[in-house]
Enzyme design. Structure first.
Site, PDB file in Angstrom:
ATOM      1  N   SER A  36       0.208 -25.161  -5.035  1.00 25.80           N
ATOM      2  CA  SER A  36       1.469 -25.037  -4.307  1.00 25.80           C
ATOM      3  C   SER A  36       1.805 -23.573  -4.027  1.00 25.80           C
ATOM      4  CB  SER A  36       2.623 -25.708  -5.079  1.00 25.80           C
ATOM      5  OG  SER A  36       3.725 -25.978  -4.248  1.00 25.80           O
ATOM      6  N   LYS A  62       5.476 -28.425   2.158  1.00 28.05           N
ATOM      7  CA  LYS A  62       4.135 -27.909   2.451  1.00 28.05           C
ATOM      8  C   LYS A  62       3.235 -28.971   3.091  1.00 28.05           C
ATOM      9  CE  LYS A  62       4.049 -24.234  -1.060  1.00 28.05           C
ATOM     10  NZ  LYS A  62       5.154 -24.412  -2.011  1.00 28.05           N
ATOM     11  N   SER A 118       8.786 -28.211  -2.381  1.00 27.22           N
ATOM     12  CA  SER A 118       7.438 -27.946  -1.868  1.00 27.22           C
ATOM     13  C   SER A 118       6.761 -29.138  -1.206  1.00 27.22           C
ATOM     14  CB  SER A 118       6.543 -27.417  -2.991  1.00 27.22           C
ATOM     15  OG  SER A 118       6.826 -26.058  -3.249  1.00 27.22           O
TER      16      SER A 118
END
Length: 305
Positions: A136, A80, A77
């Site tokens: 997240s 992101k 993640s």
């Protein structure tokens, strides 16, 4: 005394950056572990579990220490960060976006973390960035990609185009969340590339404000239900001076953390990748070991009250 302390910090930081710049110039590009002779008692931080990691000056991006800095690995993640950067660069953060029904199946199919968004909810792009970066939310990533691509493929192309423009040769994206799509080893980058990406993202005030937030409360409104999003970044809670930025985890990537701190007036940015097969605490602990190694001698030498 406070004025003297600030002056001493500024002088020390300036000398530090000059010394770092001179030392790094002498380090071979292929070096797997780099460091310079400054007031450190050990050549590298002790006990760091991550096989790939880096620490750099938070102003120039000059590498201070690294391990496998140019080896591409899954980053989960942390992906992101690029998703948010593409959205921030596009602007119009107050535009309203409807959460698509497909975002739910996307999260469920790939066992992705989510921000609790509901199909049909209407939020602004800015609000969705909080949903993306704090808990997240893969549902937020999918929603933003649909709106700003437009569509997943279009958005992923923008992510890779941005990486190319930034010179991130070891970075490639196949998904806006960092999920293992299409394979476990998709969405890859290097510690050196992530330092550059982190610096670029943190130079954007809106991004910096979001990732420095511990929690964000969105009251229920005409088009949305109530949400309370809390950061997954344990370092932001536990380590003094932390100002961001993003955690990550998949089976292939293990626990990861891209982080930035400012102590004694000295900003640092770093990353640890695959600190542990599971457990966010391992990544936080690795980051703390690296930061303590650097800041310890400086803080002990400065008369800061």
């Amino acid at each position: 005394m406070r004025t003297f302390a600030r002056l001493l910090q500024a002088v020390f930081a300036g000398v530090l950056l000059v010394a770092v710049g001179q030392s790094v110039a002498a380090i071979p590009a292929h070096s797997q572990s780099s460091w310079m002779q400054l007031p450190w008692t050990t050549p590298e931080p002790d006990g760091v579990q991550a096989p790939a990691a880096a620490l750099a000056d938070g102003i120039t991006g000059t590498m201070l220490w690294s391990r496998q800095p140019n080896t591409p690995v899954p980053i989960a993640s942390i992906t992101k960060v690029m998703t948010a950067l593409v959205v921030v660069n596009a602007g119009d953060l107050d535009r309203t976006i409807t959460v698509p029904h497909e975002s739910m199946a996307y999260c469920a199919t790939n066992d992705g973390s989510n921000a609790g968004l509901a199909p049909g909810e209407v939020l602004t792009a800015r609000q969705l960035l909080y949903a993306l970066m704090l808990p997240s939310g893969c549902d937020a990533a999918y929603t933003l990609a649909e709106a700003f691509g437009p569509g997943q493929d279009g958005f992923i192309a923008k992510m890779n185009d941005t990486a190319h423009q930034m010179g991130l040769a070891g970075t490639h994206f196949t998904d806006p969340s960092g999920l293992p799509v299409p394979t476990d080893h998709s969405n890859t980058s290097t510690p050196a590339d992530l330092v550059i990406l982190g610096l670029r993202a943190m130079s954007q005030p809106v991004f910096r404000d979001i990732v420095g937030t511990h929690s964000y409360h969105l009251p229920a409104g005409p088009g949305n239900r109530e949400h309370l999003w809390q950061t997954t970044n344990l370092l932001l809670r536990d380590y003094p001076g932390t100002i961001g930025i993003k955690t990550g985890y998949t089976n292939a990537a293990g626990t990861c953390l891209l982080f930035e701190t400012v102590r004694a007036g000295i900003p640092l940015i770093g990353v640890v990748l695959h600190s542990s097969p599971h457990g966010a605490v391992a990544a936080k602990d690795d980051a703390e070991r690296i930061l303590d190694w650097f800041y310890g001698p400086i803080l002990s030498a400065l008369p800061i009250g």
